[in-house]
Motif scaffolding. Structure first.
Motif, PDB file in Angstrom:
ATOM      1  N   GLY B 124     -18.165  -3.521  33.069  1.00  7.53           N
ATOM      2  CA  GLY B 124     -17.092  -4.578  32.320  1.00  7.53           C
ATOM      3  C   GLY B 124     -17.919  -5.672  31.561  1.00  7.53           C
ATOM      4  N   ILE B 125     -17.494  -6.109  30.611  1.00  5.70           N
ATOM      5  CA  ILE B 125     -18.097  -7.103  29.870  1.00  5.70           C
ATOM      6  C   ILE B 125     -17.041  -8.494  29.795  1.00  5.70           C
ATOM      7  N   ILE B 126     -17.917  -9.623  29.812  1.00  4.71           N
ATOM      8  CA  ILE B 126     -17.321 -11.019  29.677  1.00  4.71           C
ATOM      9  C   ILE B 126     -17.890 -11.702  28.319  1.00  4.71           C
ATOM     10  N   LEU B 127     -16.623 -11.834  27.740  1.00  2.43           N
ATOM     11  CA  LEU B 127     -17.158 -12.466  26.244  1.00  2.43           C
ATOM     12  C   LEU B 127     -17.193 -14.056  26.483  1.00  2.43           C
ATOM     13  N   LEU B 128     -18.200 -14.830  26.251  1.00  3.61           N
ATOM     14  CA  LEU B 128     -18.201 -16.062  26.332  1.00  3.61           C
ATOM     15  C   LEU B 128     -17.877 -16.928  25.074  1.00  3.61           C
ATOM     16  N   TYR B 129     -16.909 -16.416  24.226  1.00  2.00           N
ATOM     17  CA  TYR B 129     -16.646 -17.132  23.012  1.00  2.00           C
ATOM     18  C   TYR B 129     -15.490 -16.236  22.491  1.00  2.00           C
ATOM     19  N   SER B 130     -14.703 -16.701  21.554  1.00  3.41           N
ATOM     20  CA  SER B 130     -13.393 -16.168  20.851  1.00  3.41           C
ATOM     21  C   SER B 130     -13.665 -16.419  19.541  1.00  3.41           C
ATOM     22  N   VAL B 137     -14.644  -7.206  20.060  1.00  2.23           N
ATOM     23  CA  VAL B 137     -13.294  -7.347  20.390  1.00  2.23           C
ATOM     24  C   VAL B 137     -12.577  -5.933  20.118  1.00  2.23           C
ATOM     25  N   ASN B 138     -12.707  -5.489  19.023  1.00  4.10           N
ATOM     26  CA  ASN B 138     -11.998  -4.355  18.478  1.00  4.10           C
ATOM     27  C   ASN B 138     -12.691  -2.999  18.835  1.00  4.10           C
ATOM     28  N   PHE B 139     -14.152  -3.296  19.004  1.00  6.27           N
ATOM     29  CA  PHE B 139     -14.728  -2.034  19.635  1.00  6.27           C
ATOM     30  C   PHE B 139     -14.263  -1.888  21.021  1.00  6.27           C
ATOM     31  N   LEU B 140     -14.349  -2.881  21.831  1.00  5.54           N
ATOM     32  CA  LEU B 140     -13.915  -2.725  23.418  1.00  5.54           C
ATOM     33  C   LEU B 140     -12.423  -2.220  23.531  1.00  5.54           C
ATOM     34  N   LEU B 141     -11.642  -2.803  22.624  1.00  2.00           N
ATOM     35  CA  LEU B 141     -10.355  -2.579  22.657  1.00  2.00           C
ATOM     36  C   LEU B 141     -10.202  -0.970  22.507  1.00  2.00           C
ATOM     37  N   GLU B 142     -10.825  -0.466  21.338  1.00  2.00           N
ATOM     38  CA  GLU B 142     -10.813   0.785  20.929  1.00  2.00           C
ATOM     39  C   GLU B 142     -11.180   2.056  21.995  1.00  2.00           C
ATOM     40  N   HIS B 143     -12.354   1.365  22.673  1.00  2.00           N
ATOM     41  CA  HIS B 143     -12.901   2.203  23.730  1.00  2.00           C
ATOM     42  C   HIS B 143     -12.232   1.981  25.090  1.00  2.00           C
ATOM     43  N   ASN B 144     -11.146   1.263  25.056  1.00  2.00           N
ATOM     44  CA  ASN B 144     -10.603   0.860  26.339  1.00  2.00           C
ATOM     45  C   ASN B 144     -11.355   0.507  27.363  1.00  2.00           C
ATOM     46  N   PHE B 145     -12.117  -0.412  27.213  1.00  2.00           N
ATOM     47  CA  PHE B 145     -13.454  -0.739  27.999  1.00  2.00           C
ATOM     48  C   PHE B 145     -13.138  -1.966  28.679  1.00  2.00           C
ATOM     49  N   PRO B 146     -13.037  -2.272  30.268  1.00  2.00           N
ATOM     50  CA  PRO B 146     -12.774  -3.446  30.618  1.00  2.00           C
ATOM     51  C   PRO B 146     -13.313  -4.695  30.105  1.00  2.00           C
ATOM     52  N   GLU B 159      -2.851  -8.229  25.231  1.00  2.00           N
ATOM     53  CA  GLU B 159      -3.583  -6.871  25.692  1.00  2.00           C
ATOM     54  C   GLU B 159      -4.790  -7.091  26.285  1.00  2.00           C
ATOM     55  N   ILE B 160      -5.360  -8.613  26.195  1.00  2.00           N
ATOM     56  CA  ILE B 160      -6.490  -8.951  26.581  1.00  2.00           C
ATOM     57  C   ILE B 160      -6.496  -9.739  27.589  1.00  2.00           C
ATOM     58  N   THR B 161      -7.196  -9.498  28.830  1.00  2.00           N
ATOM     59  CA  THR B 161      -7.258 -10.522  29.824  1.00  2.00           C
ATOM     60  C   THR B 161      -8.180 -11.652  29.562  1.00  2.00           C
ATOM     61  N   LEU B 310     -12.506  -9.914  35.827  1.00  2.00           N
ATOM     62  CA  LEU B 310     -13.234  -8.713  35.383  1.00  2.00           C
ATOM     63  C   LEU B 310     -13.405  -7.537  36.413  1.00  2.00           C
ATOM     64  N   ILE B 311     -13.900  -8.332  37.557  1.00  2.00           N
ATOM     65  CA  ILE B 311     -14.161  -7.272  38.527  1.00  2.00           C
ATOM     66  C   ILE B 311     -12.835  -6.491  39.272  1.00  2.00           C
ATOM     67  N   GLU B 312     -11.878  -7.342  39.274  1.00  2.00           N
ATOM     68  CA  GLU B 312     -10.468  -6.782  39.457  1.00  2.00           C
ATOM     69  C   GLU B 312     -10.227  -5.474  38.540  1.00  2.00           C
ATOM     70  N   LYS B 313     -10.515  -5.863  37.402  1.00  2.00           N
ATOM     71  CA  LYS B 313     -10.119  -4.946  36.312  1.00  2.00           C
ATOM     72  C   LYS B 313     -11.262  -3.781  36.351  1.00  2.00           C
ATOM     73  N   VAL B 314     -12.240  -3.944  36.630  1.00  4.44           N
ATOM     74  CA  VAL B 314     -13.405  -2.925  36.699  1.00  4.44           C
ATOM     75  C   VAL B 314     -12.839  -2.063  38.021  1.00  4.44           C
ATOM     76  N   LYS B 315     -12.524  -2.603  38.876  1.00  2.84           N
ATOM     77  CA  LYS B 315     -12.100  -1.900  40.182  1.00  2.84           C
ATOM     78  C   LYS B 315     -10.676  -1.024  40.043  1.00  2.84           C
ATOM     79  N   ASP B 316      -9.833  -1.669  39.053  1.00  3.09           N
ATOM     80  CA  ASP B 316      -8.557  -0.772  38.802  1.00  3.09           C
ATOM     81  C   ASP B 316      -8.389  -0.908  37.726  1.00  3.09           C
ATOM     82  N   LYS B 317      -8.540   0.020  36.556  1.00  4.02           N
ATOM     83  CA  LYS B 317      -8.420   0.126  35.310  1.00  4.02           C
ATOM     84  C   LYS B 317      -6.851  -0.223  34.751  1.00  4.02           C
TER      85      LYS B 317
END
Lengths: 345, 345
Positions: B124-130, B137-146, B159-161, B310-317
DNA sequence: TACAATAGAGATAACGCTTACAAACATAGA
DNA sequence: TCTATGTTTGTAAGCGTTATCTCTATTGTA
């Protein structure tokens, strides 16, 4: 879920091993099949699985970076992101990943390093600090694991690749600047003497004083972290002396900002009342007031060099220990001022 | 070279799978063999190979952290090491590793993220900025990656934690502080409007003005990075106005230090001539002069929460997108001063 | 023309771990 | 005593790559 090498192989009508060879850019592969395979890879959106690779290769293509332990605010020093940038720059260009390790305590750090090493997650390690008798260093040395230190090792210096500045000379030169400006009572404010960098810079300071025939006084030396209010007290004591200093050598820009602030609380202004020189030249030292005259240690390059050395070492374990000295430059700004008052015995 | 699970198995007189089960703390294993195996592991100095584990598990037990692109000095902001510390703290306690990604340009960042994701190196990935319209973000969303964002997503917010502060309210409250102190001409200095955080804090500033019946003036807003000398010019222009401000809301402590410094060049002093409030409460804001009244956004906790989510999300998609608001507090220090001069039309 | 040398590609066995599935064993109920 | 049930452990098949060895054309040489 993902596309594997087998899928690509099937699609391209070749064996998995052939695909692997294409990835590795193996010479014994015809241009025709190479193209065919590459096309298939692109079309299927194939990306090699790093874990499988690492497993087969016994190499993870990633380097561990260890920050010092910091329950305190020391990590807020802009030094760290800046070295990281340098390291990252080289790592990225060489296709290495960065594994970061921090911790609140020394034990936590050590534990983290052990995990990194034992779990085969990293090929080598960069230490972003150097302190006396570091168990991490001993561990790494014992296990003959590739690592480099940013800074100067506290012992076994010839066995450890490190990239550093000539902090002694830097300390000397910056102190001389103060001396040349007519200062004769120059105090030193630095961090813990467990940190090699503090010791070196102080050595330079001492050397400059000695050469100029100025006394190297015990009461002119302060070691503090500026986290505890002890810092303030130490500064107070310094200026309660019969002959308070007119010049200050401070080992870190961040610390300097704290010092300037403390001085002002005592009604002393930099540089009018007291001149100050510093180290590191982080962005802050330029925008703070007054802008600091400081030794620019080229943090970014320190990072780059460290990464380069480490990767060399990782690729060839027999690479001998190296010592890289990144030249410093001095940024003359306005935190010092000419002084002609002679030294009063 | 290393000790493998098979070696341990042989030594303990069991099958490799049994050893594996002991590692995983599988319930259906007798206490006797468990002990025997553990003893063997200890004696032989066994450590599981993370790559093999990841391969078999399809999970790497590591989380990627993405810093913003920075060829500039923005990364020297103490914010980053501080969130990292928070993230690292949780990650460590949950036995996750940290994979760091930086880059000089946005493309480099994106490329790095793609590598991380595709190569299965991270769960999973943490983004330190927005920032606005971020391809990452689009890439991550597209790939449904936590992934989780530290800050507020610029779009598809549901849609984004993300973990954030209430920057609007914080901006409002800190501006109100200025208003309560009698300031009526309050300017705003912030970073790029591409950064969501800037926009939010400005919104709060605007809200406070409106509620107090004060005008929200175009010429009272500056957006700059303070890297270019443009910053100085913008500040000059601000004070060349017919009615220059007496209060300043600055979106970042580091920036504030630059502003204080610039003001002084123009002969204006904080807080005597002009009051200033700021955001973040990094260590610096306490030791600089004057100490800054600033919104403490609890950076460390932002990091912790982000890691937890993130870890929550990773453990349970299937974990739904969440929004965590870390409460801010205000650190009142001495960069503001009472003002009774009324607003002059 | 025969035969070695070599380029190109396939088969297969690791790499170290997890995890069904199966087997062995013990215990209890009939 | 024998089956039924449950507990504990072993077997073996992956996970996705790489590396080694082998095989088949093809080329070059005598």
């Amino acid at each position: 879920m993902g596309v594997t090498i087998k899928d690509v192989a099937k699609a391209a009508g070749v064996a998995p091993s052939t695909v692997s060879r294409v990835i590795a850019d193996h010479p014994r592969i015809s241009l025709a099949t190479k193209k065919r395979v590459k096309k298939a890879m692109k079309e299927m959106g194939y990306h090699p699985n790093a874990n499988a690779r690492s497993l087969a290769n016994k190499s993870s293509q990633s380097i561990g970076v260890v920050m010092p332990a910091g329950a305190d605010n020391a990590l807020q020093n802009p030094f760290f992101p800046e070295v990281l940038r340098g390291i990252s720059n080289i790592a990225h260009s060489m296709d290495y990943s960065l594994l970061l390790n921090t911790g609140q305590t020394d034990e936590e750090i050590l534990e983290g390093v052990k995990r990194m090493v034992h779990s085969n997650r990293t090929d080598g390690i960069i230490l972003l600090y150097s302190q006396l008798n570091d168990p991490v260093v001993n561990f790494l040395l014992e296990h003959n694991f590739p690592f480099v230190i940013v800074g100067k090792p506290s012992e076994r210096i010839d066995e450890i690749t490190h990239v550093d500045n000539d902090n002694v000379r830097g300390g000397k030169e910056i102190t001389e600047h103060l001396i040349q400006q007519g200062h004769e009572r120059i105090a030193f404010i630095g961090g813990s003497t467990d940190l090699v960098v503090t010791v070196d810079r102080m050595k330079g300071y001492q050397l400059a004083l000695e050469e100029a025939g100025l006394p190297f006084l015990e009461e002119y030396r302060i070691h503090t972290e500026f986290l505890e209010s002890g810092g303030q007290q130490a500064v107070n004591e310094l200026f309660a002396l019969e002959n308070p200093p007119t010049g200050l050598v401070v080992t870190d820009d961040l610390m300097s900002i704290g010092v300037v602030s403390m001085l002002e609380k005592c009604g002393k202004y930099v540089p009018e009342d007291i001149s100050l020189v510093s180290f590191n030249n982080v962005y802050l030292s330029e925008i703070t007031r007054p802008p600091l005259t400081t030794v620019d240690i080229h943090i970014y390059e320190l990072g780059q060099q460290a990464a380069k050395c480490l990767i060399e070492k990782v690729k060839d374990k027999s690479e001998p220990a190296k010592r890289v000295i990144v030249p410093y430059t001095i940024q003359y700004r306005s935190s010092t001022i000419e002084r002609d008052m002679p030294y009063i015995k």
